[in-house]
Design an enzyme around this catalytic site. Structure first.
Site, PDB file in Angstrom:
ATOM      1  N   GLU A   1       0.824  -1.222   0.000  1.00 51.17           N
ATOM      2  CA  GLU A   1       0.000   0.000   0.000  1.00 51.17           C
ATOM      3  C   GLU A   1       0.853   1.266   0.000  1.00 51.17           C
ATOM      4  O   GLU A   1       1.253   1.751   1.051  1.00 51.17           O
ATOM      5  CB  GLU A   1      -0.955   0.029   1.208  1.00 51.17           C
ATOM      6  CG  GLU A   1      -1.842   1.273   1.186  1.00 51.17           C
ATOM      7  CD  GLU A   1      -2.821   1.378   2.358  1.00 51.17           C
ATOM      8  OE1 GLU A   1      -2.732   0.574   3.301  1.00 51.17           O
ATOM      9  OE2 GLU A   1      -3.655   2.288   2.325  1.00 51.17           O
TER      10      GLU A   1
ATOM     11  N   LYS B   1      -2.486  -2.006  -3.214  1.00 52.94           N
ATOM     12  CA  LYS B   1      -3.546  -1.139  -2.661  1.00 52.94           C
ATOM     13  C   LYS B   1      -3.150   0.317  -2.881  1.00 52.94           C
ATOM     14  O   LYS B   1      -2.464   0.916  -2.052  1.00 52.94           O
ATOM     15  CB  LYS B   1      -3.730  -1.450  -1.172  1.00 52.94           C
ATOM     16  CG  LYS B   1      -4.706  -0.523  -0.463  1.00 52.94           C
ATOM     17  CD  LYS B   1      -5.173  -1.108   0.856  1.00 52.94           C
ATOM     18  CE  LYS B   1      -6.016  -0.100   1.609  1.00 52.94           C
ATOM     19  NZ  LYS B   1      -6.772  -0.691   2.712  1.00 52.94           N
TER      20      LYS B   1
ATOM     21  N   SER C   1      -9.838   4.199   0.114  1.00 54.15           N
ATOM     22  CA  SER C   1     -10.775   5.298  -0.187  1.00 54.15           C
ATOM     23  C   SER C   1     -10.158   6.660   0.114  1.00 54.15           C
ATOM     24  O   SER C   1     -10.544   7.656  -0.516  1.00 54.15           O
ATOM     25  CB  SER C   1     -12.112   5.110   0.528  1.00 54.15           C
ATOM     26  OG  SER C   1     -11.983   5.064   1.925  1.00 54.15           O
TER      27      SER C   1
ATOM     28  N   GLY D   1     -10.324   9.224   2.092  1.00 56.30           N
ATOM     29  CA  GLY D   1     -10.974  10.490   2.416  1.00 56.30           C
ATOM     30  C   GLY D   1     -12.060  10.878   1.425  1.00 56.30           C
ATOM     31  O   GLY D   1     -12.698  11.919   1.569  1.00 56.30           O
TER      32      GLY D   1
HETATM   33  P1  13P Z   1      -9.453   4.359   3.889  1.00 57.03           P
HETATM   34  O1  13P Z   1     -10.275   3.581   2.897  1.00 57.03           O
HETATM   35  O2  13P Z   1     -10.272   4.975   4.988  1.00 57.03           O
HETATM   36  O3  13P Z   1      -8.505   5.307   3.230  1.00 57.03           O
HETATM   37  O4  13P Z   1      -8.572   3.296   4.660  1.00 57.03           O
HETATM   38  C1  13P Z   1      -7.924   2.331   3.929  1.00 57.03           C
HETATM   39  C2  13P Z   1      -6.672   1.972   4.604  1.00 57.03           C
HETATM   40  O5  13P Z   1      -6.460   0.820   4.911  1.00 57.03           O
HETATM   41  C3  13P Z   1      -5.673   3.002   4.859  1.00 57.03           C
HETATM   42  O6  13P Z   1      -4.473   2.399   5.218  1.00 57.03           O
END
Ligand code: 13P
Length: 336
Positions: free
Chosen positions: A175, A217, A259, A261
């Site tokens: 991510e 991600k 997502s 924000g």
């Molecule tokens: P959000 O979808 O709220 O951005 O969170 C995803 C996430 O795992 C952030 O590390």
């Protein structure tokens, strides 16, 4: 097909996505503060077990990312949380980074920590039932950032993490999150995200990570929160697809967006357009935290014992996201 590739596909196939319920205790406390529910172990468990017992778990949620506290908890009806998750056919995941700290050598950027002792922690998480993991690198956009230093240091950490996770028999979620904060344009986000993702794959290759057993991600390509630029869902989808096509090797089985924000409906509408236009072999789905939980949390906070009502809200959101991951969502379904 390798075992890791099988796990990745099991999590992401058939329109399923990931519930990111891995907020650290301090982040979860912030979320609970906004709805005025005391953040204690019991309440954090109650909200999460409510989601994990919902019917969406069977139909929509292929994997759940947990935080260390939750993977060790038992529900109020005595079941281990990983057993509850697997009872609906979903797979347990775990966040294994220990958070982003200031990056030495750069005044305003962050590096994600957690590599020390990771091999041993992974063994423990595997025993507890985890089969996939998450590590998040964060990058902010401004004129001079992200710097080459932050791009390179975070990519190296992500690759070292991913190699250790595969060694322990689990699928790493990679991510790299380019944040929405700022007034940058969508084009800036496109350029910086491209650089960040490209560097991650250079390092993953160097560390001999089997990309078929990974999940990416990423953020979608969006203008900054404070930018006045108006960009349609179609344009966001086109930019996002172009960025991923250019920078993600085709052996990666799937991409599950954060997502970051966006509102629940924005995150759904954008994912839907991405899937309508998806001309790649990548599965494109969701790994949402806030965009899956926000409405459910708000509803739950009014009466924390209203389990059924909270589950109905969560089920609806997850169903909308699962339709979007097949390009079958439309705005009027939101009212159903
Ligand atoms: P959000 O979808 O709220 O951005 O969170 C995803 C996430 O795992 C952030 O590390």
């Amino acid at each position: 097909m390798s075992e890791l590739n099988k796990i990745a596909l099991q999590i992401l196939s058939n329109g399923k996505g990931i519930l990111a319920a891995d907020e650290s205790t301090s982040t979860m406390t912030k979320r609970l503060d906004t709805v005025k529910v005391p953040s204690n172990e019991k309440n954090r468990l109650l909200f999460r077990q409510t989601l994990f017992s919902s019917s969406a778990m069977k139909n929509c949620i292929g994997g759940v990312i947990l935080y260390d506290e939750t993977i060790r908890q038992k529900t109020s009806f005595g079941k281990n949380i990983p057993d509850l998750i697997s009872s609906s056919g979903s797979i347990t995941g775990i966040k294994v980074d220990t958070g982003a700290k200031m990056l030495a050598g750069s005044n305003e950027e962050k590096i994600t920590e957690g590599l020390d002792g990771l091999r041993e922690r992974l063994k423990d998480y595997y025993k507890l039932g985890a089969r996939f993991t998450k590590w998040r690198g964060v990058y902010s956009i401004s004129e001079k950032y992200p710097s080459n230093l932050s791009i390179s240091a975070n990519a190296n950490a992500l690759a070292r993490y991913a190699a250790l996770v595969q060694e322990s028999g689990m699928v790493p979620i990679i991510e790299p999150e380019v944040l929405m904060e700022g007034d940058h344009s969508a084009k800036d986000c496109f350029n910086k995200t491209s650089e960040v993702i490209k560097k991650c794959y250079d390092e993953l290759e160097l560390h001999n990570v089997d990309l078929k057993g990974t999940i990416l991600k990423p953020n979608m390509i969006l203008p900054g929160k404070d930018s006045n630029e108006k960009v349609s869902n179609e344009e966001i989808a086109e930019l996002t697809l172009e960025c991923l096509k250019k920078n993600v090797p085709s052996s990666v089985p799937g991409i599950a967006f954060l997502s970051g924000g966006q509102t629940e409906v924005e995150a759904t509408a954008n994912l839907n357009q991405i899937n309508i236009k998806n001309d790649t072999n990548f599965i494109m789905t969701y790994s949402y935290g806030r965009a899956l939980q926000q409405s459910a949390l708000k509803f739950w906070s009014k009466d924390i014992n209203n389990i059924i009502g909270t589950q109905e809200i969560f089920d609806h959101r997850a169903k909308m996201c699962t339709l979007a991951s097949q390009g079958k969502w439309s705005e009027n379904l939101e009212k159903s």
